[in-house]
Design an enzyme around this catalytic site. Structure first.
Site, short mmCIF file in Angstrom:
data_model
loop_
_atom_site.label_atom_id
_atom_site.label_comp_id
_atom_site.label_asym_id
_atom_site.label_seq_id
_atom_site.Cartn_x
_atom_site.Cartn_y
_atom_site.Cartn_z
N ASP B 23 0.84 -1.20 0.00
CA ASP B 23 0.00 0.00 0.00
C ASP B 23 0.88 1.24 0.00
O ASP B 23 1.81 1.34 0.80
CB ASP B 23 -0.85 0.05 1.28
CG ASP B 23 -2.08 -0.83 1.19
OD1 ASP B 23 -2.26 -1.49 0.16
OD2 ASP B 23 -2.88 -0.84 2.15
N LYS B 80 -8.13 0.71 -5.06
CA LYS B 80 -9.34 0.16 -4.43
C LYS B 80 -10.60 0.91 -4.85
O LYS B 80 -10.59 2.15 -4.91
CB LYS B 80 -9.23 0.26 -2.91
CG LYS B 80 -8.22 -0.71 -2.29
CD LYS B 80 -8.27 -0.60 -0.78
CE LYS B 80 -7.07 -1.22 -0.10
NZ LYS B 80 -7.04 -2.68 -0.15
N GLY B 152 -5.51 -2.97 8.81
CA GLY B 152 -5.14 -1.82 9.63
C GLY B 152 -4.99 -2.13 11.10
O GLY B 152 -4.94 -1.22 11.92
N ARG B 164 -6.48 -20.51 6.69
CA ARG B 164 -6.66 -21.90 7.14
C ARG B 164 -8.05 -22.42 6.76
O ARG B 164 -8.20 -23.54 6.31
CB ARG B 164 -6.48 -22.00 8.65
CG ARG B 164 -5.02 -22.04 9.09
CD ARG B 164 -4.92 -22.66 10.47
NE ARG B 164 -3.57 -22.67 10.98
CZ ARG B 164 -2.72 -23.69 10.82
NH1 ARG B 164 -3.08 -24.75 10.14
NH2 ARG B 164 -1.50 -23.63 11.34
N GLY B 213 -3.43 -7.50 8.12
CA GLY B 213 -2.80 -7.71 9.42
C GLY B 213 -1.33 -8.08 9.38
O GLY B 213 -0.72 -8.29 10.42
N GLY B 234 -0.36 -3.66 4.02
CA GLY B 234 -1.03 -2.37 4.01
C GLY B 234 -0.28 -1.39 4.87
O GLY B 234 0.76 -0.86 4.50
N SER B 235 -0.77 -1.23 6.09
CA SER B 235 -0.20 -0.23 6.98
C SER B 235 1.18 -0.65 7.48
O SER B 235 1.97 0.21 7.89
CB SER B 235 -1.15 -0.05 8.17
OG SER B 235 -2.49 -0.11 7.72
#
Lengths: 196, 293
Positions: B23, B80, B152, B164, B213, B234-235
């Site tokens: 990102d 996005k 996030g 999983r 995550g 992402g973050s």
């Protein structure tokens, strides 16, 4: 059975392994440079050429790859792999491996929405080969000793220079393994020569 | 000559395998990502953790940011669009974005219908928590999947749960007799034809990346080990102390996800990772993974 390695730093590795096996050779996934010695030929797969280059440098593959190219090991580059093989890249000062006498241009057909499928007439391979082009490069210029194998829309999209084979498209994304078989033959011939 | 075929759209995602998609919110970050070895960048106005912090309605990024990122790098650029927002998706397609993420990170525009992604030339990636959701998205024309995780948060637990779950359900479908598949399709809420395709291939027909995550190189390697085809971060990168170093480390850990000595080396002195959020402290309305169905 000849042994063919697929450089597995990033990209479409699984598909090449499947194609090599379907073409009657043994496939090896190459993640470390020491593994290069064990194979008779090498495939540089499609993926992101900039990413692969970073990882080639990071893990010190470059000298070994160039050495093996010099010693005559057959190499087959598809899409990003073609860019890695080329001696010249339009807009860049330095090539990557720089072993195959061609000049390539990156993303030369446009962005992803311009990516396409087309049937190709590939010399010595097939008259109707289904080719998948994804943000593909093309060969702007082929050297004297480089044989042009296929063109699309007037642009060179497959070529061979002795032990090196390169194409703009992704033969590994289809069920048609004739180009993989062509490379397997190149490897067989090179191996037989070595034994004589 | 045909554009926008399944092979071309799914193939594009195949080329990203084993790689990291990062990102970014501007050209400078995009260049850092490319330099670190990202296989693509996701152009955003705000990274998910900032979207969380800002609250309100999250929409498609300003086209100027997307354009700036497209001009800055030679690797593919994703962006996005809100779930079900036909026009945001068409705008991004018209701009020449290489992949669209119909994303739960943004506030959904339609609470009943996802986009009919088959109608677009540009390929789509969508999030999933289980095989039913994955198969519905593929049925609508998604060419790539990713876990939803919990974006996030810097907390990998939800992404682990999702990969999983999907992979266990894929294994079950592959092992089933064909005459059991229709009932399984009904139970999962999955299109029957997609389950048949999964059974025939022995795997999902499109790649499935990890997302939502991933905060450390070890997180990225964990997701690869659990069967992800690649990783979205992402973050995690640009919220860390040293983004360039962090980005390189995540790329390496993704390539060599089973080389633990190497991951130990590259994880040294990375500085502080993003501050995480414990999932149970999130209010139900703050759970992004529950958007979309």
């Amino acid at each position: 059975m000849v042994k063919i390695g697929v450089l597995a730093l990033q990209g479409a590795v699984r598909e090449h392994v499947r194609a090599v096996e379907a073409a009657g050779a043994e496939a090896f996934v190459i993640k470390k440079k020491e593994e290069l010695e064990n194979v008779d030929g090498l495939i540089l797969p499609g993926g992101e050429s900039t990413t692969m280059r970073k990882l080639i440098d990071k893990y010190d593959f470059m000298d070994e790859l160039r050495k093996q190219a010099q010693e005559g090991k057959p190499m087959f580059g598809t899409c990003a792999g073609l860019i890695l093989l080329a001696k010249n890249i339009v807009g860049y000062d330095q090539p990557h491996l720089g072993v195959m006498d061609i000049t390539v241009e990156r993303n030369s057909f446009g962005r992803q929405r311009e990516s396409f499928e087309a049937d190709l007439d590939i010399k010595d391979v097939a008259a109707d080969f289904p080719a998948v082009f994804i943000r593909a490069p093309h060969i702007v210029e082929a050297g004297e000793n480089t044989e042009v194998l296929a063109k699309h829309d007037g642009r060179i999209v497959a070529a061979r220079e002795g032990q090196f084979l390169g194409c703009s498209f992704h033969p590994e994304l289809t069920e048609d393994h004739r180009l993989a078989a062509y490379f397997v033959n190149m490897v067989k011939e090179a191996k037989e020569k070595q034994l004589v | 000559m045909k554009t926008g075929t399944d092979r071309v759209k799914r193939g594009m995602a195949e080329m990203q395998k084993g790689g990291v998609i990062m990102d970014v919110v501007n050209a400078e970050q995009a260049k850092i990502a490319e330099e670190a070895g990202a296989v693509a960048v996701m152009a955003l106005e705000r990274v998910p953790s900032d979207i969380r912090a800002a609250g309100g309605v999250a929409r498609m990024a300003d086209p100027r940011i997307v354009e700036e990122v497209m001009n800055a790098v030679s690797i593919p650029v994703m962006a996005k669009a809100r779930i079900g927002h036909i026009v945001e998706a068409r705008i991004l397609e018209a701009m020449g974005v290489d992949y669209i993420d119909e994303s739960e990170v943004l506030t959904p525009a339609d609470e009943e219908f996802h986009l009919n992604k088959k109608e677009y030339t540009v390929p789509f990636v969508c999030g999933c928590r289980d095989l039913g959701e994955a198969a519905r998205r593929i049925g609508e024309g998604a060419s790539m999947l990713r876990t939803k995780g919990e974006p996030g948060t810097g907390n990998i637990v939800e992404a682990v749960r999702h990969i999983r779950k999907v992979n266990a359900q894929v294994r079950k479908v592959v092992a089933m007799n064909e005459d059991e598949l229709m009932t399984e399709a009904k139970l999962l809420g999955a299109p029957y034809e997609i389950l048949l395709e999964i059974k025939r291939l022995g795997r999902l027909p499109v790649v499935n990346f990890a997302a939502g995550g991933v905060a450390t190189p070890a997180d990225a390697a964990l997701m690869m080990q659990l069967g992800s085809d690649g990783v979205f971060v992402g973050s995690g990168i640009f919220k860390s102390d040293n983004p360039a170093k962090f980005a390189r480390a995540i790329v390496e850990a993704t390539t060599h996800y089973q080389d633990y000595k190497l991951i130990a080396e590259i994880s040294k002195d990375l500085g502080i990772a993003m501050k995480g959020i414990e999932i149970s402290t999130l209010a139900p309305s703050a759970r992004m993974q529950d958007r979309g169905w």
